[in-house]
Write a protein that holds these residues in place. Structure first.
Motif, PDB file in Angstrom:
ATOM      1  N   THR A  49       0.836  -1.203   0.000  1.00 14.69           N
ATOM      2  CA  THR A  49       0.000   0.000   0.000  1.00 14.69           C
ATOM      3  C   THR A  49       0.870   1.252   0.000  1.00 14.69           C
ATOM      4  O   THR A  49       0.667   2.186  -0.780  1.00 14.69           O
ATOM      5  CB  THR A  49      -0.890   0.017   1.255  1.00 14.69           C
ATOM      6  N   ASP A 117      -6.863  -1.757  -3.975  1.00 19.37           N
ATOM      7  CA  ASP A 117      -6.096  -2.357  -2.890  1.00 19.37           C
ATOM      8  C   ASP A 117      -7.010  -3.356  -2.174  1.00 19.37           C
ATOM      9  O   ASP A 117      -8.236  -3.237  -2.237  1.00 19.37           O
ATOM     10  CB  ASP A 117      -5.635  -1.248  -1.931  1.00 19.37           C
ATOM     11  N   GLU A 118      -6.412  -4.313  -1.481  1.00 13.65           N
ATOM     12  CA  GLU A 118      -7.203  -5.307  -0.729  1.00 13.65           C
ATOM     13  C   GLU A 118      -8.285  -5.924  -1.617  1.00 13.65           C
ATOM     14  O   GLU A 118      -9.435  -6.082  -1.195  1.00 13.65           O
ATOM     15  CB  GLU A 118      -7.854  -4.650   0.504  1.00 13.65           C
TER      16      GLU A 118
HETATM   17 MG   LIG Z   1      -1.988  -2.760   2.349  1.00 11.65          MG
END
Ligand SMILES: [Mg+2]
Ligand SMILES: Nc1ncnc2c1ncn2[C@@H]1O[C@H](COP(=O)(O)OP(=O)(O)O)[C@@H](O)[C@H]1O
Length: 335
Positions: A49, A117-118
């Motif tokens: 991230t 993300d994720e």
């Molecule tokens: Mg992350």
């Protein structure tokens, strides 16, 4: 009195100028993020991230950053993408296809980079449709997907989605003890009073975890709990509290039911290392009714357990056969 002079560098969202290790990954991102679809994979706390956000900050393109942990369905993610593109709130009155059409209109007038993300959490729902939609847009926004669990997207996606996405894959490896040490030392020097951290304290944390976020949370927990120095003894003493702070930070993004469920596993794990999913449901039900929370169906709870697993808070082993057919044995992850 506190040893913390500036809390900002210890915050999860803080992005320091200097990145420890990961020079190649940083270069790869700055060269590719705007030009092709990417899939970044690696365990939690390996800087995925962090590095992507830094690359987005430095990018000239119009960028959207979505966390699948916060926006767990296609609809919510579309809403968030549109809101970032228009820099305005998007009401809940739209139909999915309207959101899609509006996003398409934006891609016609500008080059867009979308980071998902994720993605693991979106894939538990209808995230595949989102990926398919984005990858099929005529003006091809550039998509970067980040996962901690799904190692190989080709196995996770339908062929038509994967073939229109065709991501270049890049793997983030866990940090070594030395790298974790360096990350901690750098943050300590930026946020804590001079000479307030004993070297032994940092050398104690560094080899204990490969997850930079856990390591930083540990340092922060210790710093908050002393008036004069972060010592090795203090750090040892606060191991459990530090992990608790880390899990609380993760659970914050989810619902009260996830929290109750996690605590149910925690309680049961004190009695027995491996816990059966059925026992977890029962414990959750009794705790939920004690707290006057309406109990969710086993089906929903099973979905939530999967999310806790994707977060790395629990492990689940599946057993097939036997009296009950398929059962799940659950273990708590600890630091
Ligand atoms: Mg992350
Ligand atoms: N190379 C690095 N240098 C400095 N800090 C880092 C580095 N990698 C990660 N961190 C810090 O560790 C924490 C976890 O990193 P993050 O990018 O959230 O990991 P991931 O997304 O892989 O789970 C963040 O607070 C981040 O600032």
């Amino acid at each position: 009195m506190t040893v913390i002079e500036d809390e900002t560098p210890l915050k999860q969202e803080y992005i320091p100028e200097e990145i420890v290790g990961k020079k190649q990954e940083e270069k790869f991102l700055s060269e590719n993020l705007e030009h092709r679809n990417l899939h970044i994979h690696g365990p939690r706390g390996t800087g995925k991230t962090h590095l992507v956000r830094k690359a987005l900050d430095e990018s000239e393109a119009r960028t959207c950053y979505i966390s699948g942990l916060k926006h767990r369905t296609q609809y919510k993610a579309l809403q968030e993408i549109l809101s970032q593109l228009t820099r305005d709130e998007v009401s809940s009155g739209y139909h999915t296809s309207e959101l899609q059409r509006k996003i398409e209109e934006h891609t016609e007038v500008m080059d867009i980079v979308v980071v998902l993300d994720e993605l693991d959490f979106l894939l538990l729902n209808d995230g595949e449709d989102l990926l398919y939609f984005l990858s099929r847009l005529p003006n091809r926004p550039k998509i970067t997907a980040i996962t901690s669990n799904a190692e190989n997207l080709q196995e996770q996606l339908e062929p038509r989605t994967y073939s229109s996405l065709q991501p270049r894959r890049i793997q983030f490896e866990p940090y070594t003890g030395e790298q974790i040490y360096e990350i901690l030392a750098d943050r300590a020097s930026k946020s804590l009073a001079k000479k307030s951290v004993h070297r032994n304290a940092v050398t104690y944390i560094a080899p204990s975890t490969q997850n930079a976020e856990i390591a930083l949370t540990w340092l922060k927990t210790a710093a908050k709990n002393t008036e004069n120095a972060v010592t090795e003894e203090l750090v040892k003493e606060l191991r459990h509290n530090a992990f608790e702070a880390y899990t609380a930070g993760k659970l914050e993004h989810l619902s009260q039911h996830h929290e109750l469920l996690y605590h149910a596993v925690e309680d049961l794990a004190e009695e027995d290392e491996a816990v059966n999913a059925g026992e977890v449901y029962q414990r959750y039900q009794s705790v939920a009714s004690e707290e006057d929370v309406s109990v969710l169906s086993d089906r929903r709870i099973s979905d939530f357990l999967k999310q806790l697993e994707k977060l790395g808070l629990i492990n689940a082993d599946y057993h097939y056969g036997g009296k009950k057919g398929k059962t799940r044995e659950i273990q708590l992850n600890r630091l």
